[in-house]
Write an enzyme that holds these catalytic residues in place. Structure first.
Site, short mmCIF file in Angstrom:
data_model
loop_
_atom_site.label_atom_id
_atom_site.label_comp_id
_atom_site.label_asym_id
_atom_site.label_seq_id
_atom_site.Cartn_x
_atom_site.Cartn_y
_atom_site.Cartn_z
N ASP A 87 7.03 5.02 18.73
CA ASP A 87 5.86 4.29 17.45
C ASP A 87 5.83 3.09 17.30
OD1 ASP A 87 4.05 4.63 15.02
OD2 ASP A 87 5.33 5.76 13.70
N LYS A 124 1.32 -4.76 4.79
CA LYS A 124 1.76 -5.61 5.65
C LYS A 124 2.79 -6.58 4.89
CE LYS A 124 0.10 -7.22 9.33
NZ LYS A 124 -0.09 -5.99 10.09
N ASN A 181 5.74 -4.32 3.84
CA ASN A 181 6.63 -3.80 5.12
C ASN A 181 7.21 -4.93 5.48
OD1 ASN A 181 5.82 -1.38 5.80
ND2 ASN A 181 3.68 -2.44 7.35
N ASN A 238 0.77 -1.40 0.33
CA ASN A 238 -0.62 0.23 -0.14
C ASN A 238 0.75 1.37 -0.09
OD1 ASN A 238 -2.06 -1.24 0.11
ND2 ASN A 238 -2.71 -1.50 2.41
N ASP A 279 5.21 -6.18 12.02
CA ASP A 279 5.91 -6.34 10.56
C ASP A 279 7.14 -6.86 10.22
OD1 ASP A 279 3.10 -6.67 9.50
OD2 ASP A 279 3.21 -4.21 9.21
N ASN A 287 -1.44 -11.42 17.66
CA ASN A 287 -1.35 -10.35 18.88
C ASN A 287 -2.04 -10.99 19.84
OD1 ASN A 287 -3.26 -9.21 17.76
ND2 ASN A 287 -2.10 -7.68 17.51
N THR A 323 2.50 -12.35 20.07
CA THR A 323 3.14 -11.33 20.43
C THR A 323 2.69 -10.42 21.61
OG1 THR A 323 1.65 -9.86 18.64
CG2 THR A 323 4.58 -10.96 18.46
#
Length: 312
Positions: A257, A53, A56, A24, A263, A195, A229
């Site tokens: 951040d 994703k 990344n 993206n 990723d 996650n 995670t």
């Protein structure tokens, strides 16, 4: 460039990692406050970042030194050229990046002074990455020790990727954004990487309250291994080949951040598994990569080199 280096003499694979996923352009505007219905507000200058994703993960792995390839679809437009250039600059093999069929996917992001954001995603070309594209890329899939997928591309394409793994290849799946997963995809995951939010979505009311209970519940659904995670707390790994779930702590860092940190974690984990690391060993490296990524702003711009990870 890392992504096109020749393989080592002991590796039967040309690529350490193939990422099959989304690419993206992230279009970001800062606002004093987000507009209400029918309202117009003025914002900052537009900033365009490469994202998605899949893209990344490919950049994160290549920056660490992995021989990485990306299988994705972008539009024949300026955003597509930006995304291909960012991959090539990181050393990713972009021979599998298909062009055309729709405009490049974009994420329209407004960010307020507190850092809260609102995001609208137009999948664009990502939604046109088809099972037929996967079948046509058979030699590329066969060239990779590990194949990593996410859910920003069609479910049928994810399922075809799971069916199309080369001999000896390993599938890593991060179900983000979360969606129901077919049994055949779950059974191919080694590991399924989630996650807390994704674990609770998949397990529903039976989730339980601890990462250990989530790991047991997820393992029962069929994946060969599970990694959960836990943000600043690191990760938890569970392998159906035996043993109890194991916690892997994260180094303490000052987070700036968290964008893209998941990723970076998944890419690092997938790469190290392809090199032969045990699951807990690969996760211990990956949590350090994720921790390094949160110390800088942005997604791809924050992804560390191997030297930066060693310095933690």
């Amino acid at each position: 460039m890392h992504g096109t280096d020749a393989p080592g003499p002991s590796s039967p694979f040309r690529h350490d990692l193939l990422v099959v996923g989304s690419a993206n352009a992230d279009l970001v505007v800062g606002v004093d406050r987000r507009p209400g219905p029918g309202e117009t507000v003025l914002g900052s200058d537009l900033v365009v970042h490469p994202g998605g994703k899949g893209a990344n993960q490919a950049v994160a792995a290549a920056r660490l030194g992995a021989r990485t390839a990306l299988l994705a679809r972008v539009g024949d437009d300026a955003h597509g050229r930006l995304l291909r250039a960012s991959q090539q600059e990181a050393g990713v093999d972009t021979g599998g990046v298909l062009v055309g069929g729709a405009p490049t996917g974009v994420a329209l992001i407004t960010v307020d002074p507190s850092g809260d954001n609102s995001i609208v995603v137009s999948p664009g070309a990502n939604a046109r990455l088809t099972p037929e594209d996967i079948k046509a890329a058979g030699p590329l899939l066969a060239s990779a020790a590990v194949v990593s997928v996410q859910l920003e591309i069609p479910q049928a394409t994810v399922a075809e990727t799971a069916r199309s793994l080369g001999p000896g290849s390993r599938l890593v799946l991060n179900p983000s954004p979360p969606a129901p997963l077919p049994d055949e995809v779950l059974a191919a995951c080694d590991p399924l990487v989630v996650n807390e939010h994704e674990a609770r979505y998949i397990l529903g009311e039976s989730a339980g309250s601890t990462p250990e209970s989530w790991a047991r519940g997820l393992t029962a659904l069929g994946p060969r291994s599970v990694v959960i995670t836990l943000g600043a707390e690191g990760a938890l790994v569970s392998d159906t080949r035996g043993g109890d779930p194991v916690r892997v702590p994260s180094p303490r860092v000052d987070a700036v951040d968290t964008t893209g940190a998941g990723d970076a974690f998944t890419a690092a984990l997938a790469w190290r598994l392809g090199l032969g690391d045990a699951l807990a060993e690969a996760a211990a490296f990956a949590v350090r990569v994720g921790a390094a990524a949160v110390t800088k702003e942005g997604a791809q711009a924050s992804f560390p080199t191997a030297e930066e990870v060693s310095a933690l």
